[in-house]
Write a protein that holds these residues in place. Structure first.
Motif, short mmCIF file in Angstrom:
data_model
loop_
_atom_site.label_atom_id
_atom_site.label_comp_id
_atom_site.label_asym_id
_atom_site.label_seq_id
_atom_site.Cartn_x
_atom_site.Cartn_y
_atom_site.Cartn_z
N GLY A 48 22.34 47.12 70.56
CA GLY A 48 22.50 45.82 69.85
C GLY A 48 23.66 45.08 69.87
O GLY A 48 24.11 44.73 70.83
N ASP A 49 24.37 45.11 68.69
CA ASP A 49 25.75 44.56 68.65
C ASP A 49 26.95 45.48 68.54
O ASP A 49 27.86 45.09 68.62
CB ASP A 49 25.94 43.78 67.28
CG ASP A 49 24.99 42.58 67.29
OD1 ASP A 49 24.66 41.84 68.01
OD2 ASP A 49 24.40 42.07 65.98
N SER A 50 26.56 46.71 68.84
CA SER A 50 27.63 47.85 68.85
C SER A 50 27.88 48.11 70.39
O SER A 50 26.88 48.28 71.11
CB SER A 50 27.13 49.18 68.09
OG SER A 50 27.17 48.80 66.61
N MET A 64 37.13 51.34 74.59
CA MET A 64 37.18 50.08 73.57
C MET A 64 35.94 50.46 72.69
O MET A 64 34.76 50.38 73.41
CB MET A 64 37.23 48.95 74.05
CG MET A 64 37.25 47.84 73.38
SD MET A 64 37.74 46.32 74.19
CE MET A 64 39.43 46.00 73.92
N ARG A 65 35.86 50.24 71.51
CA ARG A 65 34.82 50.34 70.69
C ARG A 65 34.53 48.95 69.73
O ARG A 65 35.80 48.58 69.00
CB ARG A 65 34.61 51.55 69.78
CG ARG A 65 34.90 52.87 70.57
CD ARG A 65 34.85 53.95 69.86
NE ARG A 65 35.11 55.24 70.46
CZ ARG A 65 34.37 55.96 70.95
NH1 ARG A 65 33.15 55.86 71.00
NH2 ARG A 65 34.69 57.13 71.53
N PHE A 66 33.84 48.44 69.45
CA PHE A 66 33.74 47.28 68.73
C PHE A 66 32.32 47.05 68.36
O PHE A 66 31.37 47.39 69.08
CB PHE A 66 34.34 46.00 69.30
CG PHE A 66 33.99 45.54 70.66
CD1 PHE A 66 32.70 44.66 70.80
CD2 PHE A 66 34.24 46.10 71.83
CE1 PHE A 66 32.32 44.44 71.91
CE2 PHE A 66 33.80 45.61 73.14
CZ PHE A 66 32.83 44.79 73.07
N GLY A 360 18.90 61.50 69.95
CA GLY A 360 19.87 60.79 70.87
C GLY A 360 21.20 61.16 70.67
O GLY A 360 21.62 61.92 69.67
N ARG A 361 22.00 60.44 71.30
CA ARG A 361 23.61 60.47 70.91
C ARG A 361 23.87 59.44 69.96
O ARG A 361 23.94 58.24 70.36
CB ARG A 361 24.02 60.02 72.28
CG ARG A 361 25.91 60.41 72.34
CD ARG A 361 26.30 60.53 73.63
NE ARG A 361 27.78 60.46 73.77
CZ ARG A 361 28.66 61.40 73.22
NH1 ARG A 361 28.22 62.61 73.09
NH2 ARG A 361 29.86 61.43 73.34
N TRP A 362 24.90 59.84 69.05
CA TRP A 362 25.19 58.96 67.94
C TRP A 362 26.65 58.89 67.87
O TRP A 362 27.52 59.87 67.78
CB TRP A 362 24.60 59.40 66.49
CG TRP A 362 23.13 59.56 66.51
CD1 TRP A 362 22.31 60.54 66.94
CD2 TRP A 362 22.33 58.52 65.99
NE1 TRP A 362 20.90 59.97 66.93
CE2 TRP A 362 20.93 58.69 66.32
CE3 TRP A 362 22.59 57.12 65.56
CZ2 TRP A 362 19.96 58.08 65.94
CZ3 TRP A 362 21.41 56.33 65.04
CH2 TRP A 362 20.19 56.84 65.24
N LEU A 363 27.34 57.68 67.70
CA LEU A 363 28.49 57.38 67.60
C LEU A 363 28.94 57.20 66.30
O LEU A 363 28.21 56.49 65.32
CB LEU A 363 28.96 56.30 68.28
CG LEU A 363 30.27 55.66 68.27
CD1 LEU A 363 31.27 56.74 69.24
CD2 LEU A 363 30.53 54.37 69.05
N LEU A 364 30.22 57.96 65.62
CA LEU A 364 30.60 57.74 64.16
C LEU A 364 31.42 56.45 64.13
O LEU A 364 32.12 56.21 64.82
CB LEU A 364 31.63 58.84 63.95
CG LEU A 364 32.36 59.07 62.67
CD1 LEU A 364 31.07 58.88 61.56
CD2 LEU A 364 33.13 59.82 62.25
#
Length: 365
Positions: A48-50, A64-66, A360-364
């Motif tokens: 989505g937006d992540s 880079m994370r945003f 699934g794989r989840w990002l904190l």
């Protein structure tokens, strides 16, 4: 989402690097590498937006994370330095405003799809537009030497410096397995400590690794395979490194799991992928043989004492039940099978009528 290879640069990339605060020494290195054309890449995970963007410049790898629309966020720029980003959508274009933590403005970046290309557009302080054009990997690519005769990257000209890329149909091998996917280290059979010694791992790092049960239940390999071409992201729990190689291509310089440069020679023997390794100074390292054994991916090496060590991985995405490991001493020891930090029990998936699916794989975030 996907892996994107830098195909060409339109505009004065040198001026853009100056505006980004890139040092003269790094700009000189980048110019010698044709600014990464045909080598630099971005691995993008979008939900989505992540976004999580792994930038591989050829000089370093950064993440880079945003999140679009989240306001200002602290993250890491492609050069590894901290930046503050503000990202939003304008139609089908993703706009990113950047500044340094001290407030100094950096060039914006606008990301959009143009046909089959992903284009990242920035404007220099002199008002010139610079476009970095990426092609999505996964097609079969034939790389041809670029024509000689001076630098192909120059102010105001389109650049396709180090390679020309010719698209063609993918060619599959009839008997070789596809290792693509994310693989979690499930257990180790054999004397892993002796193998680490043979690999030249320092005492301090071996002690850290032992304290982490050698990564069992945590260490992972993310593999992208396209026929004979491989990109292996090694996540040991201590560091993350990227190894690239092509089976049958002869000796290739790449990066080992510990982050040190190595020279690899890889070839298929039936359904097994054999990799011979040495240090750049010629010192021999243990070979690695990768194969599928049932549903497991097994990486087998032999120590200098002749003992076989097997690292056994399970593919993530299956239905897994994770139980605490039994206590009572180290589960990894010389000559014994190890399943230290978790026991993994496979079973049929049970669907509940009103409960969510957390697979699934989840990002904190």
């Amino acid at each position: 989402s996907g892996r994107w290879l830098l195909e060409r640069i339109d505009g004065d990339i040198e001026a853009l690097l100056v505006d980004l605060g890139t040092s003269w020494a790094v700009r000189k290195l980048a110019k010698g590498m044709k600014y990464g054309i045909g080598k630099a890449a971005q691995d993008i995970q979008q939900d989505g937006d992540s976004f999580v963007v792994l930038n591989e410049s050829g000089l370093k790898t950064t993440t880079m994370r945003f999140r679009a629309g989240a306001g200002e966020e602290e993250t890491i720029g492609p050069d590894g330095a901290p930046v503050v980003a503000r990202t939003h959508w304008e139609g089908d274009a993703l706009h990113m405003s950047l500044r340094k933590p001290n407030g100094a403005k950096l060039p914006d970046a606008i990301r959009r799809m143009v046909g089959s290309e992903m284009v990242v557009e920035s404007t220099t302080s002199k008002g010139e537009v610079v476009r970095r054009c990426f092609i999505k990997q996964g097609e079969d690519l034939t790389v041809l030497p670029a024509p000689t005769g001076g630098d192909a990257v120059s102010s105001g000209h389109s650049a396709q410096a180090s390679v020309d890329v010719v698209r063609g149909p993918s060619v599959a091998h009839s008997r070789t397995p596809d290792f693509s996917g994310r693989w979690l280290l499930e257990r180790i059979d054999g004397d892993i400590e002796a193998l680490l010694v043979d690999l030249g791992t320092s005492w301090a790092v071996r002690k850290l690794a032992k304290g982490m049960k050698y990564g069992i239940g945590k260490a992972a390999q993310d593999i992208q395979q396209d026929g004979d071409s491989f990109v292996v992201l090694n996540e040991s729990g201590l560091k993350t490194t990227t190894m690239r190689f092509r089976a049958g291509a002869g000796e290739e310089e790449t990066i080992g799991p510990d982050g040190a440069p190595v020279v690899a020679r890889t070839h298929w023997e039936g359904d097994a992928l054999h990799m011979s390794l040495r240090k750049p100074n010629g010192a021999k390292l243990p070979d690695a043989i990768r194969r599928m054994v049932g549903s497991e991916m097994v990486v087998e090496s032999t120590t200098s004492k002749g003992e076989v060590v097997r690292r056994c991985f399970i593919k993530q995405g299956e239905d897994l039940t994770v139980l605490p490991a039994p206590t009572g001493g180290d589960a990894v020891s010389s000559g014994h099978s190890a399943q230290a930090s978790v026991d993994v029990v496979r079973g049929p998936s049970v669907a509940h009528s009103r409960t969510p699916d957390f697979s699934g794989r989840w990002l904190l975030e």
